[in-house]
Design an enzyme around this catalytic site. Structure first.
Site, PDB file in Angstrom:
ATOM      1  N   HIS A 261       0.497 -13.308 -51.611  1.00  0.00           N
ATOM      2  CA  HIS A 261       1.531 -13.893 -52.462  1.00  0.00           C
ATOM      3  C   HIS A 261       1.579 -13.216 -53.833  1.00  0.00           C
ATOM      4  O   HIS A 261       2.666 -12.974 -54.373  1.00  0.00           O
ATOM      5  CB  HIS A 261       1.287 -15.387 -52.621  1.00  0.00           C
ATOM      6  CG  HIS A 261       1.669 -16.189 -51.418  1.00  0.00           C
ATOM      7  ND1 HIS A 261       1.674 -17.562 -51.408  1.00  0.00           N
ATOM      8  CD2 HIS A 261       2.078 -15.799 -50.175  1.00  0.00           C
ATOM      9  CE1 HIS A 261       2.059 -17.984 -50.221  1.00  0.00           C
ATOM     10  NE2 HIS A 261       2.310 -16.932 -49.459  1.00  0.00           N
TER      11      HIS A 261
ATOM     12  N   TYR B  23       8.351 -22.457 -53.148  1.00  0.00           N
ATOM     13  CA  TYR B  23       7.605 -23.333 -52.239  1.00  0.00           C
ATOM     14  C   TYR B  23       8.453 -24.460 -51.653  1.00  0.00           C
ATOM     15  O   TYR B  23       8.305 -24.786 -50.468  1.00  0.00           O
ATOM     16  CB  TYR B  23       6.359 -23.882 -52.938  1.00  0.00           C
ATOM     17  CG  TYR B  23       5.227 -22.876 -52.925  1.00  0.00           C
ATOM     18  CD1 TYR B  23       4.350 -22.799 -51.849  1.00  0.00           C
ATOM     19  CD2 TYR B  23       5.043 -21.984 -53.977  1.00  0.00           C
ATOM     20  CE1 TYR B  23       3.328 -21.874 -51.824  1.00  0.00           C
ATOM     21  CE2 TYR B  23       4.032 -21.045 -53.958  1.00  0.00           C
ATOM     22  CZ  TYR B  23       3.174 -20.995 -52.871  1.00  0.00           C
ATOM     23  OH  TYR B  23       2.170 -20.064 -52.829  1.00  0.00           O
TER      24      TYR B  23
ATOM     25  N   GLU C 255      -2.502 -18.988 -57.644  1.00  0.00           N
ATOM     26  CA  GLU C 255      -1.698 -17.801 -57.932  1.00  0.00           C
ATOM     27  C   GLU C 255      -1.392 -17.672 -59.414  1.00  0.00           C
ATOM     28  O   GLU C 255      -1.415 -16.565 -59.971  1.00  0.00           O
ATOM     29  CB  GLU C 255      -0.424 -17.836 -57.095  1.00  0.00           C
ATOM     30  CG  GLU C 255      -0.706 -17.612 -55.609  1.00  0.00           C
ATOM     31  CD  GLU C 255       0.344 -18.186 -54.680  1.00  0.00           C
ATOM     32  OE1 GLU C 255       1.451 -18.526 -55.166  1.00  0.00           O
ATOM     33  OE2 GLU C 255       0.069 -18.302 -53.469  1.00  0.00           O
TER      34      GLU C 255
ATOM     35  N   TYR D 161       0.861  -1.524 -49.805  1.00  0.00           N
ATOM     36  CA  TYR D 161       0.184  -0.277 -49.459  1.00  0.00           C
ATOM     37  C   TYR D 161      -1.175  -0.229 -50.151  1.00  0.00           C
ATOM     38  O   TYR D 161      -1.303  -0.574 -51.332  1.00  0.00           O
ATOM     39  CB  TYR D 161       1.020   0.940 -49.875  1.00  0.00           C
ATOM     40  CG  TYR D 161       2.293   1.092 -49.062  1.00  0.00           C
ATOM     41  CD1 TYR D 161       2.237   1.387 -47.702  1.00  0.00           C
ATOM     42  CD2 TYR D 161       3.542   0.929 -49.656  1.00  0.00           C
ATOM     43  CE1 TYR D 161       3.402   1.514 -46.953  1.00  0.00           C
ATOM     44  CE2 TYR D 161       4.711   1.068 -48.909  1.00  0.00           C
ATOM     45  CZ  TYR D 161       4.632   1.351 -47.553  1.00  0.00           C
ATOM     46  OH  TYR D 161       5.780   1.472 -46.809  1.00  0.00           O
ATOM     47  N   SER D 162      -2.179   0.235 -49.416  1.00  0.00           N
ATOM     48  CA  SER D 162      -3.514   0.367 -49.998  1.00  0.00           C
ATOM     49  C   SER D 162      -3.502   1.410 -51.099  1.00  0.00           C
ATOM     50  O   SER D 162      -2.791   2.425 -51.013  1.00  0.00           O
ATOM     51  CB  SER D 162      -4.521   0.781 -48.918  1.00  0.00           C
ATOM     52  OG  SER D 162      -4.686  -0.227 -47.967  1.00  0.00           O
TER      53      SER D 162
ATOM     54  N   GLY E  94      -5.898   4.029 -41.605  1.00  0.00           N
ATOM     55  CA  GLY E  94      -6.832   2.984 -42.024  1.00  0.00           C
ATOM     56  C   GLY E  94      -7.847   3.421 -43.049  1.00  0.00           C
ATOM     57  O   GLY E  94      -8.503   2.579 -43.671  1.00  0.00           O
TER      58      GLY E  94
END
Length: 389
Positions: free
Chosen positions: A85, A95, A137, A206-207, A269
């Protein structure tokens, strides 16, 4: 807070809701997209089509119902949801949209079995969950905004450089348009990306494939044949362009200490594992880096990894496995025997890759006696359990 009567109704009806929860969540998303099309860009439609997103939602709801009486455990369980989130910039006003459509889906699936009292009880339970997520959050948003180089919401970055890493993976260096510093992330985390394609905003995660440097972020993206955003990066942004970024997030980060590490990846990965390897080596830890790819042409970051071998000859062990080539250290796929050959005693094992590979690695590590606390993984997309025996 739920009343005693509502608690009793939740306990009595939870098995029925659980039985139908996959059907409920499959109905929920089309309802929400139809009634509130503005939220659709927040969701990867591929994950909608293959059922991954509905299954992930169902799993999160069931986990919360089972653990809500233990607030500490509930917060830990929701950490994955909070991270997703935060990287999407979810706000409190969204929400009620989810709550409305979820209750409509429950009503459609359960029919007359959903009495007004039962509906009120489940509505109250959802509100309890929503309030907890909003609180968690907001804490994260405030913490990141207060960091040096932090921000709230989206921030515009331009593609300062890009580099082809393999036959299908390309790296993009993203620098802020405002010229200011960028907040440090923790190696292993990912970042939320918002792009506009054909006038439509689209979100992805994205990593972050490099260690923090205070100036820019690096993402390394595999070009997927059916990947709308990945194709946009490769085809439209390779020579420059603008994207919007949200705060880095993700809980798959190094466990503190000096225990050795085994980092196991397949294909793209390795993007979160490469900066984790660099961080660990800088801490003096032993690292076994086991990577599987189709052929050498599909192996990204080869030069960076060989440089680590040269810089840390006593700490770093690089092992390559190519499915369709004999040029690596091994040919075939990662299996239990291969893991056993390289597994350091007491190692924390991190693994990321295609779902099938991760299930096989999870099962093999369990059979090799690696404790639950020493096995760590992350999915690209909605989080799902690994069904290892």
């Amino acid at each position: 807070m739920l009343t005693q009567d509502q608690e009793a109704l939740i306990a009595a009806t939870a098995p029925v809701v659980a039985e139908h929860l996959n059907t409920i969540t499959q109905r929920f998303y089309p309802l929400m997209f139809e009634r509130y099309p503005s939220v659709k860009p927040l969701f990867n439609q591929v994950h909608q089509q293959n059922g991954a997103q509905p299954r992930a939602l169902a799993g999160a709801v069931l986990a919360y119902v089972g653990m809500r009486q233990d607030p500490v455990k509930a917060r830990e369980t929701l950490e994955t949801v909070v991270n997703k989130h935060v990287s999407l910039g979810i706000e409190p006003y969204q929400y009620p949209i989810v709550g409305e459509c979820l209750m409509m889906a429950i009503g459609e699936v359960l029919g007359d079995a959903l009495t007004p009292d039962i509906a009120d009880a489940w509505g109250a339970l959802y509100q309890e969950l929503a309030d907890l997520l909003i609180d968690l959050e907001e804490n994260r948003y405030q913490e990141f905004e207060q960091r040096e180089g932090g921000w709230r919401g989206t921030r515009r970055f331009h593609v300062a450089d890009s580099q082809q890493e393999s036959a299908v993976i390309r790296s993009f260096i993203l620098e802020p348009e405002d010229g200011g510093p960028v907040a440090a992330h923790t190696p292993g985390q990912y970042i939320g990306v918002k792009v506009t394609i054909d006038g439509e905003p689209v979100h992805r995660h994205y990593s972050l494939s490099a260690t923090p440097n205070g100036r820019a972020y690096r993402v390394s993206i595999k070009r997927e044949a059916d990947g709308r955003v990945s194709r946009y990066f490769h085809d439209q942004l390779a020579n420059g362009g603008v994207v919007e970024l949200l705060p880095p997030a993700g809980e798959m980060t190094l466990v503190p200490g000096d225990a050795p590490l085994m980092l196991i990846s397949g294909g793209v990965g390795q993007t979160p594992l490469l900066p984790m390897a660099k961080q660990a080596l800088g801490q003096g830890r032993q690292v076994v880096y086991l990577h599987a790819a189709l052929t050498p042409e599909y192996w990204a970051f080869a030069d960076e990894l060989r440089a680590l071998e040269e810089a840390y000859p006593a700490q770093f062990k690089l092992v390559t496995v190519f499915e369709q080539s004999a040029e690596g250290d091994h040919q075939g796929r990662i299996n239990k025997a291969l893991l056993a050959d390289y597994l350091p005693a007491g190692a924390h094992c991190y693994f990321v890759g295609p779902h099938g590979m991760m299930e096989a690695v999870e099962q093999s590590l369990k059979q090799l006696g690696v404790a639950d606390s020493h096995r760590h993984y992350e999915h690209f997309g909605p989080a799902m359990p690994l069904n290892a025996a």
